[in-house]
Structure formats: structure tokens, C-alpha cells
Design a protein around this motif. Structure first.
Motif, PDB file in Angstrom:
ATOM      1  N   GLY A 190      37.045 -65.169  85.035  1.00  0.00           N
ATOM      2  CA  GLY A 190      36.919 -65.923  83.796  1.00  0.00           C
ATOM      3  C   GLY A 190      37.105 -67.410  84.014  1.00  0.00           C
ATOM      4  O   GLY A 190      37.841 -67.845  84.912  1.00  0.00           O
ATOM      5  N   ALA A 191      36.437 -68.208  83.183  1.00  0.00           N
ATOM      6  CA  ALA A 191      36.497 -69.669  83.321  1.00  0.00           C
ATOM      7  C   ALA A 191      37.920 -70.227  83.269  1.00  0.00           C
ATOM      8  O   ALA A 191      38.264 -71.112  84.066  1.00  0.00           O
ATOM      9  CB  ALA A 191      35.628 -70.327  82.250  1.00  0.00           C
ATOM     10  N   PRO A 192      38.792 -69.761  82.358  1.00  0.00           N
ATOM     11  CA  PRO A 192      40.162 -70.299  82.355  1.00  0.00           C
ATOM     12  C   PRO A 192      40.879 -70.074  83.676  1.00  0.00           C
ATOM     13  O   PRO A 192      41.565 -70.967  84.194  1.00  0.00           O
ATOM     14  CB  PRO A 192      40.838 -69.545  81.203  1.00  0.00           C
ATOM     15  N   GLY A 193      40.751 -68.873  84.242  1.00  0.00           N
ATOM     16  CA  GLY A 193      41.374 -68.595  85.525  1.00  0.00           C
ATOM     17  C   GLY A 193      40.791 -69.442  86.639  1.00  0.00           C
ATOM     18  O   GLY A 193      41.517 -69.963  87.486  1.00  0.00           O
ATOM     19  N   LEU A 194      39.468 -69.604  86.629  1.00  0.00           N
ATOM     20  CA  LEU A 194      38.817 -70.437  87.644  1.00  0.00           C
ATOM     21  C   LEU A 194      39.298 -71.880  87.550  1.00  0.00           C
ATOM     22  O   LEU A 194      39.511 -72.546  88.572  1.00  0.00           O
ATOM     23  CB  LEU A 194      37.303 -70.371  87.478  1.00  0.00           C
ATOM     24  N   ALA A 195      39.479 -72.371  86.309  1.00  0.00           N
ATOM     25  CA  ALA A 195      39.969 -73.734  86.126  1.00  0.00           C
ATOM     26  C   ALA A 195      41.397 -73.874  86.637  1.00  0.00           C
ATOM     27  O   ALA A 195      41.755 -74.875  87.266  1.00  0.00           O
ATOM     28  CB  ALA A 195      39.895 -74.128  84.648  1.00  0.00           C
ATOM     29  N   GLU A 244      33.197 -75.467  92.756  1.00  0.00           N
ATOM     30  CA  GLU A 244      32.317 -76.199  91.844  1.00  0.00           C
ATOM     31  C   GLU A 244      33.113 -76.827  90.707  1.00  0.00           C
ATOM     32  O   GLU A 244      32.849 -77.964  90.298  1.00  0.00           O
ATOM     33  CB  GLU A 244      31.253 -75.257  91.288  1.00  0.00           C
ATOM     34  N   CYS A 245      34.121 -76.117  90.194  1.00  0.00           N
ATOM     35  CA  CYS A 245      34.954 -76.655  89.125  1.00  0.00           C
ATOM     36  C   CYS A 245      35.726 -77.876  89.609  1.00  0.00           C
ATOM     37  O   CYS A 245      35.856 -78.860  88.875  1.00  0.00           O
ATOM     38  CB  CYS A 245      35.921 -75.577  88.621  1.00  0.00           C
ATOM     39  N   ARG A 246      36.231 -77.830  90.830  1.00  0.00           N
ATOM     40  CA  ARG A 246      36.932 -78.995  91.366  1.00  0.00           C
ATOM     41  C   ARG A 246      35.998 -80.198  91.458  1.00  0.00           C
ATOM     42  O   ARG A 246      36.418 -81.337  91.223  1.00  0.00           O
ATOM     43  CB  ARG A 246      37.502 -78.674  92.758  1.00  0.00           C
ATOM     44  N   ARG A 306      33.087 -80.808  89.608  1.00  0.00           N
ATOM     45  CA  ARG A 306      32.531 -81.342  88.354  1.00  0.00           C
ATOM     46  C   ARG A 306      33.541 -81.420  87.225  1.00  0.00           C
ATOM     47  O   ARG A 306      33.271 -82.018  86.179  1.00  0.00           O
ATOM     48  CB  ARG A 306      31.323 -80.524  87.922  1.00  0.00           C
ATOM     49  N   GLY A 307      34.716 -80.760  87.383  1.00  0.00           N
ATOM     50  CA  GLY A 307      35.769 -80.873  86.385  1.00  0.00           C
ATOM     51  C   GLY A 307      35.846 -79.751  85.376  1.00  0.00           C
ATOM     52  O   GLY A 307      36.755 -79.717  84.557  1.00  0.00           O
ATOM     53  N   TRP A 308      34.945 -78.782  85.418  1.00  0.00           N
ATOM     54  CA  TRP A 308      34.997 -77.659  84.473  1.00  0.00           C
ATOM     55  C   TRP A 308      34.353 -76.418  85.090  1.00  0.00           C
ATOM     56  O   TRP A 308      33.561 -76.515  86.028  1.00  0.00           O
ATOM     57  CB  TRP A 308      34.316 -78.008  83.156  1.00  0.00           C
ATOM     58  N   ALA A 309      34.754 -75.254  84.551  1.00  0.00           N
ATOM     59  CA  ALA A 309      34.271 -73.973  85.050  1.00  0.00           C
ATOM     60  C   ALA A 309      33.541 -73.216  83.943  1.00  0.00           C
ATOM     61  O   ALA A 309      33.799 -73.424  82.753  1.00  0.00           O
ATOM     62  CB  ALA A 309      35.429 -73.127  85.568  1.00  0.00           C
ATOM     63  N   TYR A 310      32.652 -72.319  84.349  1.00  0.00           N
ATOM     64  CA  TYR A 310      31.895 -71.495  83.397  1.00  0.00           C
ATOM     65  C   TYR A 310      31.914 -70.050  83.867  1.00  0.00           C
ATOM     66  O   TYR A 310      31.855 -69.767  85.068  1.00  0.00           O
ATOM     67  CB  TYR A 310      30.448 -71.981  83.297  1.00  0.00           C
ATOM     68  N   SER A 311      31.999 -69.132  82.911  1.00  0.00           N
ATOM     69  CA  SER A 311      31.901 -67.706  83.241  1.00  0.00           C
ATOM     70  C   SER A 311      31.228 -66.964  82.087  1.00  0.00           C
ATOM     71  O   SER A 311      31.215 -67.429  80.943  1.00  0.00           O
ATOM     72  CB  SER A 311      33.284 -67.107  83.503  1.00  0.00           C
ATOM     73  N   ALA A 350      38.602 -76.189  81.578  1.00  0.00           N
ATOM     74  CA  ALA A 350      38.921 -77.311  82.463  1.00  0.00           C
ATOM     75  C   ALA A 350      40.419 -77.369  82.678  1.00  0.00           C
ATOM     76  O   ALA A 350      41.205 -77.090  81.757  1.00  0.00           O
ATOM     77  CB  ALA A 350      38.421 -78.625  81.870  1.00  0.00           C
ATOM     78  N   PRO A 351      40.874 -77.748  83.879  1.00  0.00           N
ATOM     79  CA  PRO A 351      42.318 -77.817  84.167  1.00  0.00           C
ATOM     80  C   PRO A 351      42.978 -79.044  83.551  1.00  0.00           C
ATOM     81  O   PRO A 351      42.363 -80.108  83.439  1.00  0.00           O
ATOM     82  CB  PRO A 351      42.365 -77.877  85.693  1.00  0.00           C
TER      83      PRO A 351
END
Length: 257
Positions: free
Chosen positions: A155-160, A182-184, A186-191, A204-205
Motif C-alpha cells: 500500500g502507498a502509505p506503507g511504501l511512503a 521511486e517514492c524517494r 519523486r516524493g510520493w507513492a502510489y498503489s 507521502a512521508p
């Protein structure tokens, strides 16, 4: 054992559980029942909880009644179990500054995007939702409940959260999901459909000045949307939460009055 529509219950393993046996079986069962009720999308009957935990109904009922006495669970008019107000009291001191800083930010995020916005923290190998805001003017939106847990690598929250974690930054690329790297960048994750079937998420973290990841800001939604626009909006919200949390920390009294 679980019925369709209800989550599988997992308790974070301590030393005793890692060896196959909880230190207190009774407490372990009660906590599992509480986690199940808190994470369910709708109120659960005693039979539902007993079936999911593979316990006798009378044992399950006594556990739930004890939790009800402590206001950790409650009952609807039909007698089904749902989370109680006491859970909010227990959660008050969980990352209080970050939660306080995030509340107005995720409220604005939810209203601006007409999507459900939420704040997630990491608990060992799980991502845990601690605050949720649903949009006030959306025709339809996804309902999400505080207390929701899922593996941090999904999931995106976990990836972030993983993208913001120091151990992720120190890990080799071969040890990480490409989405974390990729999140690191560009700054955000998608799932999509990694936590809830058919649901999509962008996250995003929330990073301190020293790079410590305090939490993640996320949106959950369905349908087609401009992911770049959503990603930038969520990343900006995460940056604002971090800025507000730093300001609150600096303005906090450091000694006796």
C-alpha cells in the motif's frame, strides 16, 4: 479463520509470540478481539468475532463484555460490536504533535480533493492509520477507519513510510521494492488494490529536519485521477505537516512554569 469482508487479525510479535506462545493467552485473545472489532468495516456480532478468532462463543462474549466495561468497544442497537470511545482516549498520546499538526492539513486535503485523507504511522512491520478525515462535500467517497493496520511493505502509505525510513535509505536497491525507491525520488507513492480491493492510494512521508520519518499523509480513492497532481498535492500536505509539527515542538515549554 475469517468470514468474507472481515480482516485477518494479527498481533505484532514480541519475544514470546515469536516463539509460538503469547505470554498471556487471555490477554492475547482479548487484544485480538479488540483489533478485529476496531478494524472491521461494519459492526460485528459475537458469532462473527468468535468465528474469526476460532474461539467458543461464550468465551468471546465474556472478552467483549470486559472490553465494553472499559469502553474500548460498544454495541449498536442490534447488539453488534463496534469500536468504543475509550480507544480515542488511548490514542491521544500517540504522536500527539504530528497528529495535532496534521489535523487541519488533512481536513483541507480531504475537502480540496473530495477524497478521504488520513495519517499513518509505523508500528514495527505494520502501517497503522491514526487519523482519518472524510470530505464534507463529496457526492461519494471511500470510508476508512482509524486503527486500520496493514503490512508496511504493502500500500502507498506503507511504501511512503519505507521510503522515508533511514534503513530504507541505507538498503541496497535490490532489497527494496522499486516503488519505494521511486517514492524517494519523486516524493510520493502510489498503489492500487494492495490493501483494499479496487481502492487506490497516494501517500507521502512526513520528514523531520534530520530526515526522520514521523508519519505519512495519504489519500484513498476509486476511479481515474491525475496521479501526478494528486501526488504533488499529498507531498505538499506532508511537507506542511512536518513544518507545523516542528513549529509546535519549538514553541512547547521546555521547563517548569
Amino acid at each position: 479463520m475469517t468470514r468474507p469482508g472481515y480482516p485477518t487479525v494479527t498481533v505484532t510479535a514480541g519475544a514470546a509470540i515469536a516463539n509460538g506462545a503469547p505470554a498471556s493467552q487471555t490477554l492475547d485473545r482479548g487484544l485480538r478481539a479488540l483489533e478485529l472489532v476496531a478494524a472491521a468495516a461494519r459492526p460485528m456480532t459475537t458469532a462473527d468475532v468468535a468465528h474469526a478468532l476460532d474461539l467458543h462463543r461464550s468465551i468471546t462474549y465474556r472478552m467483549l463484555r470486559t472490553l465494553e466495561d472499559r469502553r474500548l468497544v460498544d454495541r449498536d442497537p442490534a447488539g453488534a460490536w463496534l469500536p468504543g470511545a475509550g480507544l480515542a482516549v488511548l490514542a491521544t498520546n500517540v504522536v500527539p504533535e504530528v497528529r495535532a499538526a496534521a489535523q487541519p492539513v488533512i481536513e483541507a486535503l480531504a475537502d480540496d480533493t473530495a477524497m478521504t485523507a488520513f495519517l499513518v504511522i509505523r508500528d514495527h512491520d505494520e502501517a497503522v492509520t491514526v487519523s482519518v478525515v472524510e470530505p464534507r462535500s463529496a457526492v461519494a467517497h471511500v470510508t476508512y477507519r482509524p486503527g486500520k493496520r496493514h503490512p508496511v511493505h504493502r500500500g502507498a502509505p506503507g511504501l511512503a513510510l519505507l521510503a522515508g525510513a533511514r534503513e530504507s535509505a541505507e538498503s541496497s536497491s535490490s532489497e527494496l521494492r522499486p516503488e519505494v525507491i521511486e517514492c524517494r525520488d519523486r516524493g510520493w507513492a502510489y498503489s492500487e488494490s494492495e490493501v483494499l480491493p479496487g481502492m487506490k492510494s497516494v501517500a507521502a512521508p512526513v520528514l523531520d529536519d534530520d530526515g526522520t520519518c514521523r508519519a505519512a499523509v495519504a489519500l484513498v480513492f476509486v476511479g481515474e485521477h491525475d496521479l501526478d497532481t494528486l501526488g504533488r498535492r499529498v507531498a505538499a500536505a506532508a511537507t506542511e505537516v512536518a513544518h507545523r509539527a516542528r513549529h509546535m515542538s519549538k514553541s512547547r515549554p521546555t521547563g517548569p512554569a
